[in-house]
Scaffold this active site. Structure first.
Site, PDB file in Angstrom:
ATOM      1  N   THR A  45       0.804  -1.221   0.000  1.00  0.00           N
ATOM      2  CA  THR A  45       0.000   0.000   0.000  1.00  0.00           C
ATOM      3  C   THR A  45       0.842   1.280   0.000  1.00  0.00           C
ATOM      4  O   THR A  45       0.305   2.373  -0.013  1.00  0.00           O
ATOM      5  CB  THR A  45      -0.957   0.010   1.213  1.00  0.00           C
ATOM      6  N   GLY A  46       2.171   1.138   0.012  1.00  0.00           N
ATOM      7  CA  GLY A  46       3.038   2.317  -0.048  1.00  0.00           C
ATOM      8  C   GLY A  46       2.960   2.992  -1.411  1.00  0.00           C
ATOM      9  O   GLY A  46       2.472   2.399  -2.384  1.00  0.00           O
ATOM     10  N   LYS A  70      -3.260  -4.616   7.495  1.00  0.00           N
ATOM     11  CA  LYS A  70      -4.272  -4.161   6.540  1.00  0.00           C
ATOM     12  C   LYS A  70      -4.942  -5.324   5.821  1.00  0.00           C
ATOM     13  O   LYS A  70      -5.593  -5.143   4.786  1.00  0.00           O
ATOM     14  CB  LYS A  70      -3.655  -3.198   5.526  1.00  0.00           C
ATOM     15  N   ILE A 115      13.503  -4.418  -3.909  1.00  0.00           N
ATOM     16  CA  ILE A 115      13.769  -3.093  -4.470  1.00  0.00           C
ATOM     17  C   ILE A 115      14.474  -2.196  -3.436  1.00  0.00           C
ATOM     18  O   ILE A 115      15.297  -1.360  -3.783  1.00  0.00           O
ATOM     19  CB  ILE A 115      12.431  -2.411  -4.878  1.00  0.00           C
ATOM     20  N   THR A 116      14.160  -2.361  -2.167  1.00  0.00           N
ATOM     21  CA  THR A 116      14.635  -1.499  -1.082  1.00  0.00           C
ATOM     22  C   THR A 116      16.139  -1.200  -1.156  1.00  0.00           C
ATOM     23  O   THR A 116      16.954  -2.104  -1.293  1.00  0.00           O
ATOM     24  CB  THR A 116      14.338  -2.161   0.284  1.00  0.00           C
ATOM     25  N   TYR A 118      19.122   0.626 -18.343  1.00  0.00           N
ATOM     26  CA  TYR A 118      18.216   1.357 -19.260  1.00  0.00           C
ATOM     27  C   TYR A 118      19.018   1.891 -20.460  1.00  0.00           C
ATOM     28  O   TYR A 118      18.585   1.813 -21.594  1.00  0.00           O
ATOM     29  CB  TYR A 118      17.533   2.566 -18.594  1.00  0.00           C
ATOM     30  N   GLU A 138      30.525  -3.649 -12.527  1.00  0.00           N
ATOM     31  CA  GLU A 138      31.115  -2.448 -11.916  1.00  0.00           C
ATOM     32  C   GLU A 138      32.411  -2.831 -11.222  1.00  0.00           C
ATOM     33  O   GLU A 138      32.686  -4.016 -11.006  1.00  0.00           O
ATOM     34  CB  GLU A 138      30.156  -1.877 -10.851  1.00  0.00           C
ATOM     35  N   HIS A 167      26.918   2.877  -5.095  1.00  0.00           N
ATOM     36  CA  HIS A 167      26.560   1.516  -4.691  1.00  0.00           C
ATOM     37  C   HIS A 167      27.543   1.061  -3.621  1.00  0.00           C
ATOM     38  O   HIS A 167      28.748   1.179  -3.798  1.00  0.00           O
ATOM     39  CB  HIS A 167      26.651   0.551  -5.876  1.00  0.00           C
TER      40      HIS A 167
END
Lengths: 390, 289
Positions: free
Chosen positions: B17-18, B43, B96-97, B159, B209, B247
């Site tokens: 719900t964020g 919830k 994702i965090t 991307y 990287e 990173h």
């Protein structure tokens, strides 16, 4: 995040890891009285900066009398110390650590890191103490012991005995060293450390272990649950521009070139710097504005980048995913207007809401250099530095 | 075919719900992802963007048959959320965090042993199989369907690379950002092995990287086992040693961590190495001939 040696040793004391008797001093007079309070017949005066190589640079001095302690402190405090890790400008010494001198028998190395390959905390030990462990590992890998720790059960006694025997200890020393290893592991785990290093860990003539030098760094992502570590951050050890940037939730690292970079995402930011270099220029900084870059954030980014007097051109390179080109464009217009930017600015926008972003820039009448692609952007930035027609 | 996720994946969002989770759940639904619900403790029983909300991952799995989860839970609670998903039997967990403590991930990786699940992230843009399933925060519209597999640490550089390829008419089978943290759920090698067996992937692009050795380990395996072209890039040739470049895992701690050293090792192992990030697309195209 790093802390000073004296802070690390204070932390060690609370975990019963033996360290020499010592006190931190802000002035030469204070250093004198610390030496008198400590007593003994010899002292070491150590400059407290967040950089290695202090010994060879004259940042560690021996004293036979309290007056000599005062003299050494006088020579160190308020001066910039240049070591192989500080760069040419060195680091300002604001405090020294005064410690009693001990008669050393043997030197060892003891440390913990998070090993990236195994993704576990690893205990590292060596009988070659007092040297850089990376150099020991490169030249004589057999002299470095690595012991992986299972996070489910923690460091076990048998592992400590194995490691202690492996660096040549015997008898009661194995038990004593094992206690130090376990305490060090508890400290590392409790405080969310990324690295701790005792180099050297020494045995004295009376058979005691002492952590003679100590270095520790902590996980910035875990500071929310380590308030007493976060409080020990020394902002004077950091570039003021980097401190300001982190206050605005921007990730900035100063470099020594002339193309200021404002990019979203760490990977693209590095690749942009690399591309500038391939076209013959030099990046002035790394700057990641992150996701959700508001107009204020873009303005702050420009302000920080333009504080660097070496910046001759700014390259804004955004590939919007979670970001939006229209927000970025609004931010650019606001930044260039609010800051009255006269430095040439190369703009490359791509991704989410690109057309809306371009429209905003077109309407604004801003004077900037347009680029479609990464190659374009890097090439035009370098040309602009050299004052050539773009 | 594709790897990790496809049109049949049944996806839930943890921290449903964020604001960000809601936005990206809607974007995922828009490209056809089967978002079957979400979890926000406290919830349960509510409805959010027309999907059921559950108190626990277990409830969500039992009631919706979910097998993929996207984690948007804040850093102090992320490790717990990931372990909850593992325990509930979720097979692909995309975190994702940004900002999960490293030692939390060390414990999560220990917990993962013996469970049949794969973790992508943390600090990742996620996974996308174009026109089938998006479990991440990438702009789905820039990913055309095609036959190139992409693995990267970074999101935005992913991307950039996809953009260059699509200009040349090359599309994507599945693209994965594994995230920029030093201890993360899944490494390049694990994903290369999956791409090796994917009949719909003709070539793999690996965008690495500075820091760590996982690109080299993946390339060493690929030399002997991957029967498809492997194209590689390493960002950070101009990064100063000892500094964390955004990173947490992007730090040069020794000579072998540098972009130059890694690109040289990759070239020795037969990877088509891209020197200039602006030429990723062209290099992929050339390697297909």
């Amino acid at each position: 995040m790093n802390i000073h040696e004296y802070q690390t040793k204070e932390l060690f004391r609370s975990y019963k890891i033996p360290v020499p008797d010592g006190r931190m001093a802000h002035s030469a007079n204070q250093a004198l009285s610390m030496a008198e309070q400590l007593g003994g017949d010899g002292w070491v005066v150590k400059a407290q900066i967040h950089a290695g190589g202090r010994g060879k640079a004259g940042g560690v001095q021996l004293a036979k009398t309290p007056d000599e302690v005062q003299q050494h402190a006088e020579n160190l405090i308020g001066k910039r110390l240049v070591t192989k890790q500080t760069g040419e400008s060195g680091r300002m010494v604001n405090r020294v650590l005064v410690e009693q001198i001990h008669q050393i028998e043997t030197e060892y190395y003891l440390g913990l890191v998070i090993d990236r390959a195994s993704q576990r905390i690893t205990l590292i030990a060596s009988a070659s103490g007092g040297m850089e462990i990376e150099e020991v590992a490169a030249a004589t890998p057999e002299k470095v012991i690595n012991e992986l720790i299972d996070p489910a059960v923690g460091l076990q006694d048998f592992q400590c005995r194995k490691v202690a025997a492996g660096i040549g200890l015997s008898g009661k020393q194995i038990v004593k060293a094992g206690r130090i290893m376990k305490s060090l592991y508890r400290c590392f785990r409790d405080k969310d450390a990324l690295m701790v290093e005792i180099n050297p860990l020494v045995t004295t003539r009376d058979g005691q272990f002492l952590a003679l030098d100590a270095k520790m760094s902590f996980d910035g992502n875990a500071l929310f649950r380590q308030p007493e570590i976060a409080d020990q951050r020394d902002f004077e050890e950091e570039d003021p521009k980097e401190v300001e940037a982190s206050g605005h939730d921007l990730n900035y690292i100063a470099l020594d070139g002339s193309v200021g970079c404002i990019v979203n995402g760490a990977g693209l930011a590095m690749a942009t710097m690399d591309a500038i270099s391939l076209y013959g220029g030099r990046p002035a900084n790394f700057l990641d504005v992150g996701g959700g870059a508001s107009p204020e954030k873009i303005t702050n980014a420009f302000r920080i980048v333009l504080q660097d007097p070496h910046v001759k051109v700014v390259l804004l390179n955004i590939y919007a995913g979670i970001n939006r080109c229209d927000w970025i464009a609004e931010g650019l217009v606001k930044a260039m207007t609010d800051l009255a930017v006269s430095t040439p600015v190369v703009v490359r926008l791509a991704g989410t809401n690109l057309e809306a972003g371009r429209e905003i820039l077109k309407q604004s009448g801003l004077n900037y250099i347009h680029a479609d692609r990464l190659s374009d952007a890097a090439e035009k930035s370098v040309k602009a530095v050299n004052g050539g027609a773009v | 075919m594709s790897i990790l996720v496809d049109k049949d994946s049944r996806v839930i969002f943890q921290g449903f719900t964020g604001q960000h989770a809601s936005f990206h759940a809607q974007d995922a639904i828009h490209i056809g992802t089967q978002v079957v619900g979400g979890v926000t403790p406290g919830k349960g029983g509510q409805t959010h963007i027309d999907r059921p909300v559950f108190d626990t991952v277990k409830d969500a799995v039992v009631q919706t048959g979910a097998n993929v989860s996207v984690v948007f839970v804040p850093p102090p609670f992320s490790a717990d959320a990931i372990m909850e998903a593992i325990e509930a039997g979720i097979k692909v967990i995309v975190v994702i965090t940004d900002g999960v403590p490293v030692q939390d991930m060390v414990r999560v990786k220990r917990y993962l042993i013996g469970h049949d699940a794969i973790i992508i992230g943390p600090n990742t843009a996620g996974v996308i199989t174009p026109e089938e399933c998006k479990v991440g925060i990438m702009p789905a519209h820039i990913y055309p369907k095609g036959r190139i597999g992409v693995v990267s640490r970074s999101g935005t550089l992913n991307y950039e690379a996809v953009d260059q390829m699509s200009e040349l008419g090359l599309g994507i089978s599945t693209s994965i950002s594994i995230g920029g943290d030093p201890v993360n759920g899944c490494d390049f090698l694990t994903l290369l092995k999956k791409f090796a067996e994917d009949a719909d992937t003709d070539a793999v692009l690996m965008i690495g990287e500075i820091g760590g050795s996982q690109e080299v380990e993946a390339a060493a395996w690929a030399r002997d086992h991957l029967k498809k072209p492997l194209i590689g890039f390493i960002a950070g040739a101009t990064a100063p040693p000892g500094r964390t470049m955004g990173h947490a895992g992007a730090i040069i701690s020794g000579e072998a961590d540098t972009a130059q050293a890694k690109m040289q090792r990759l070239a020795e192992l037969g990877v088509s190495v891209v020197q200039n990030a602006a030429e990723i697309g062209k290099t992929v195209q050339r390697s297909l001939k």
